[in-house]
Design a protein around this motif. Structure first.
Motif, PDB file in Angstrom:
ATOM      1  N   HIS A  26       1.018  -1.208   0.466  1.00  0.00           N
ATOM      2  CA  HIS A  26       0.508  -0.197   0.273  1.00  0.00           C
ATOM      3  C   HIS A  26       1.238   0.887  -0.372  1.00  0.00           C
ATOM      4  N   THR A  27       0.544   2.528  -0.891  1.00  0.00           N
ATOM      5  CA  THR A  27       1.661   3.741  -0.779  1.00  0.00           C
ATOM      6  C   THR A  27       0.764   4.600   0.340  1.00  0.00           C
ATOM      7  N   GLY A  28      -0.452   3.959   0.901  1.00  0.00           N
ATOM      8  CA  GLY A  28      -1.231   5.020   2.111  1.00  0.00           C
ATOM      9  C   GLY A  28      -1.768   4.020   3.209  1.00  0.00           C
ATOM     10  N   TRP A  29      -2.854   4.960   4.409  1.00  0.00           N
ATOM     11  CA  TRP A  29      -2.751   4.525   5.580  1.00  0.00           C
ATOM     12  C   TRP A  29      -3.704   3.207   4.695  1.00  0.00           C
ATOM     13  N   VAL A  30      -3.652   1.471   6.059  1.00  0.00           N
ATOM     14  CA  VAL A  30      -4.331   0.794   5.364  1.00  0.00           C
ATOM     15  C   VAL A  30      -5.336   1.419   6.509  1.00  0.00           C
ATOM     16  N   TRP A  31      -7.123   1.081   6.140  1.00  0.00           N
ATOM     17  CA  TRP A  31      -8.008   0.853   6.816  1.00  0.00           C
ATOM     18  C   TRP A  31      -8.533  -0.349   7.269  1.00  0.00           C
ATOM     19  N   ALA A  32      -8.803  -1.079   6.797  1.00  0.00           N
ATOM     20  CA  ALA A  32      -9.290  -2.250   7.184  1.00  0.00           C
ATOM     21  C   ALA A  32      -8.425  -3.435   6.358  1.00  0.00           C
ATOM     22  N   VAL A  33      -8.479  -4.796   7.414  1.00  0.00           N
ATOM     23  CA  VAL A  33      -8.309  -6.049   7.246  1.00  0.00           C
ATOM     24  C   VAL A  33      -8.882  -7.216   6.997  1.00  0.00           C
ATOM     25  N   CYS A  46      -6.990  -2.913   2.885  1.00  0.00           N
ATOM     26  CA  CYS A  46      -7.502  -1.878   1.919  1.00  0.00           C
ATOM     27  C   CYS A  46      -7.367  -0.759   2.582  1.00  0.00           C
ATOM     28  N   GLY A  47      -7.199   0.642   1.529  1.00  0.00           N
ATOM     29  CA  GLY A  47      -5.959   1.327   2.371  1.00  0.00           C
ATOM     30  C   GLY A  47      -6.543   2.819   1.617  1.00  0.00           C
ATOM     31  N   ASP A  48      -5.375   4.279   1.820  1.00  0.00           N
ATOM     32  CA  ASP A  48      -6.215   5.534   1.002  1.00  0.00           C
ATOM     33  C   ASP A  48      -5.154   5.534   0.087  1.00  0.00           C
ATOM     34  N   ASP A  49      -4.857   4.044  -0.828  1.00  0.00           N
ATOM     35  CA  ASP A  49      -4.100   4.593  -2.590  1.00  0.00           C
ATOM     36  C   ASP A  49      -5.186   3.719  -2.917  1.00  0.00           C
ATOM     37  N   ASN A  50      -6.798   3.508  -2.443  1.00  0.00           N
ATOM     38  CA  ASN A  50      -7.672   3.471  -3.392  1.00  0.00           C
ATOM     39  C   ASN A  50      -7.727   1.558  -3.679  1.00  0.00           C
ATOM     40  N   SER A  51      -6.959   1.403  -3.034  1.00  0.00           N
ATOM     41  CA  SER A  51      -6.699   0.028  -3.534  1.00  0.00           C
ATOM     42  C   SER A  51      -7.085  -1.317  -2.566  1.00  0.00           C
ATOM     43  N   VAL A  52      -7.706  -2.260  -3.049  1.00  0.00           N
ATOM     44  CA  VAL A  52      -8.017  -3.633  -2.471  1.00  0.00           C
ATOM     45  C   VAL A  52      -6.721  -4.429  -2.715  1.00  0.00           C
ATOM     46  N   LYS A  53      -6.019  -5.119  -1.587  1.00  0.00           N
ATOM     47  CA  LYS A  53      -5.063  -6.163  -1.508  1.00  0.00           C
ATOM     48  C   LYS A  53      -5.476  -7.590  -1.024  1.00  0.00           C
ATOM     49  N   LEU A  54      -5.131  -7.944  -1.937  1.00  0.00           N
ATOM     50  CA  LEU A  54      -4.902 -10.089  -1.354  1.00  0.00           C
ATOM     51  C   LEU A  54      -3.864 -10.508  -0.941  1.00  0.00           C
ATOM     52  N   TRP A  55      -3.700 -10.951  -0.048  1.00  0.00           N
ATOM     53  CA  TRP A  55      -2.223 -11.850   0.761  1.00  0.00           C
ATOM     54  C   TRP A  55      -2.599 -12.668   0.867  1.00  0.00           C
ATOM     55  N   ASP A  56      -1.235 -13.675   1.331  1.00  0.00           N
ATOM     56  CA  ASP A  56      -1.123 -14.869   1.482  1.00  0.00           C
ATOM     57  C   ASP A  56      -0.617 -15.342   3.134  1.00  0.00           C
ATOM     58  N   SER A  82     -18.226 -12.670   2.512  1.00  0.00           N
ATOM     59  CA  SER A  82     -19.190 -13.894   3.008  1.00  0.00           C
ATOM     60  C   SER A  82     -18.950 -14.436   3.806  1.00  0.00           C
ATOM     61  N   ARG A  83     -19.506 -15.397   4.623  1.00  0.00           N
ATOM     62  CA  ARG A  83     -19.652 -16.172   5.580  1.00  0.00           C
ATOM     63  C   ARG A  83     -19.035 -17.582   4.058  1.00  0.00           C
ATOM     64  N   SER A  84     -18.833 -17.765   2.642  1.00  0.00           N
ATOM     65  CA  SER A  84     -18.690 -18.400   1.556  1.00  0.00           C
ATOM     66  C   SER A  84     -17.790 -18.597   1.392  1.00  0.00           C
ATOM     67  N   GLY A  85     -16.881 -16.614   1.600  1.00  0.00           N
ATOM     68  CA  GLY A  85     -16.097 -16.936   1.634  1.00  0.00           C
ATOM     69  C   GLY A  85     -15.268 -16.344  -0.256  1.00  0.00           C
ATOM     70  N   ASP A  86     -16.581 -16.780  -1.866  1.00  0.00           N
ATOM     71  CA  ASP A  86     -16.685 -16.471  -2.250  1.00  0.00           C
ATOM     72  C   ASP A  86     -16.830 -14.741  -2.575  1.00  0.00           C
ATOM     73  N   LEU A  87     -17.593 -14.269  -1.895  1.00  0.00           N
ATOM     74  CA  LEU A  87     -17.676 -12.940  -2.658  1.00  0.00           C
ATOM     75  C   LEU A  87     -16.738 -11.707  -1.648  1.00  0.00           C
ATOM     76  N   LEU A  88     -16.834 -10.568  -1.567  1.00  0.00           N
ATOM     77  CA  LEU A  88     -16.015  -9.566  -1.408  1.00  0.00           C
ATOM     78  C   LEU A  88     -16.355  -8.344  -1.137  1.00  0.00           C
ATOM     79  N   VAL A  89     -17.287  -7.952  -0.229  1.00  0.00           N
ATOM     80  CA  VAL A  89     -17.773  -6.343  -0.748  1.00  0.00           C
ATOM     81  C   VAL A  89     -16.593  -5.097   0.441  1.00  0.00           C
ATOM     82  N   THR A  90     -16.812  -3.847  -0.157  1.00  0.00           N
ATOM     83  CA  THR A  90     -15.956  -2.907   0.223  1.00  0.00           C
ATOM     84  C   THR A  90     -16.458  -1.575   0.393  1.00  0.00           C
ATOM     85  N   GLY A  91     -16.611  -0.834   0.966  1.00  0.00           N
ATOM     86  CA  GLY A  91     -16.734   0.840   1.061  1.00  0.00           C
ATOM     87  C   GLY A  91     -15.705   1.911   0.849  1.00  0.00           C
TER      88      GLY A  91
END
Length: 134
Positions: A26-33, A46-56, A82-91
């Motif tokens: 990320h190039t800005g603050w990280v707001w949620a994990v 997700c964070g200030d850099d307008n991005s959403v990232k997936l990590w191992d 989502s509970r099934s893990g196949d969907l992600l919602v971001t705000g």
């Protein structure tokens, strides 16, 4: 896991020790994990850099598996699987809520929900993922 204003994501053991080097990307603050409920090592940030990232989460200090940039046009402040893990919602501060499909450690935007007049700070799926609260 935690996200910080130092732009990193860290994964912790319950005893308070770090599981290794921080994730950088990320190039800005990280707001949620959030951890995937079905893939124990899949972590989103997700964070200030307008991005959403997936990590191992089992590979501390490595580059993101996937980075979604441009789907939100302002800071991304909230994320939930989502509970099934196949969907992600971001705000986002762009006032939108984005639903993405999670597949093979990547994200594919599926729906943009519009209706808020101010920044979105929290999001959640219902247990059966038929509705989203924001």
């Amino acid at each position: 896991a935690s996200g910080s204003t130092d732009t990193t994501v860290r994964v912790w053991n319950r005893d308070g020790t770090s599981k290794g080097d921080p994730f950088k990307g990320h190039t800005g603050w990280v707001w949620a994990v959030a951890f995937s409920p079905t893939q124990k090592n899949l972590l989103v940030s997700c964070g200030d850099d307008n991005s959403v990232k997936l990590w191992d989460s089992d590979q501390p200090g490595t580059a993101p598996l996937f980075s979604l940039k441009g789907a939100h046009t302002d800071e991304v402040r909230a994320a939930a699987f989502s509970r099934s893990g196949d969907l992600l919602v971001t705000g986002s501060d762009d006032t939108t809520v984005l639903i993405s499909k999670v597949h093979d450690n990547s994200l594919a935007p599926a729906s943009v929900l519009k209706g808020h007049e101010d920044p979105v700070r929290c999001v959640s799926f219902s247990p059966d993922a038929s509705t989203v609260a924001s």
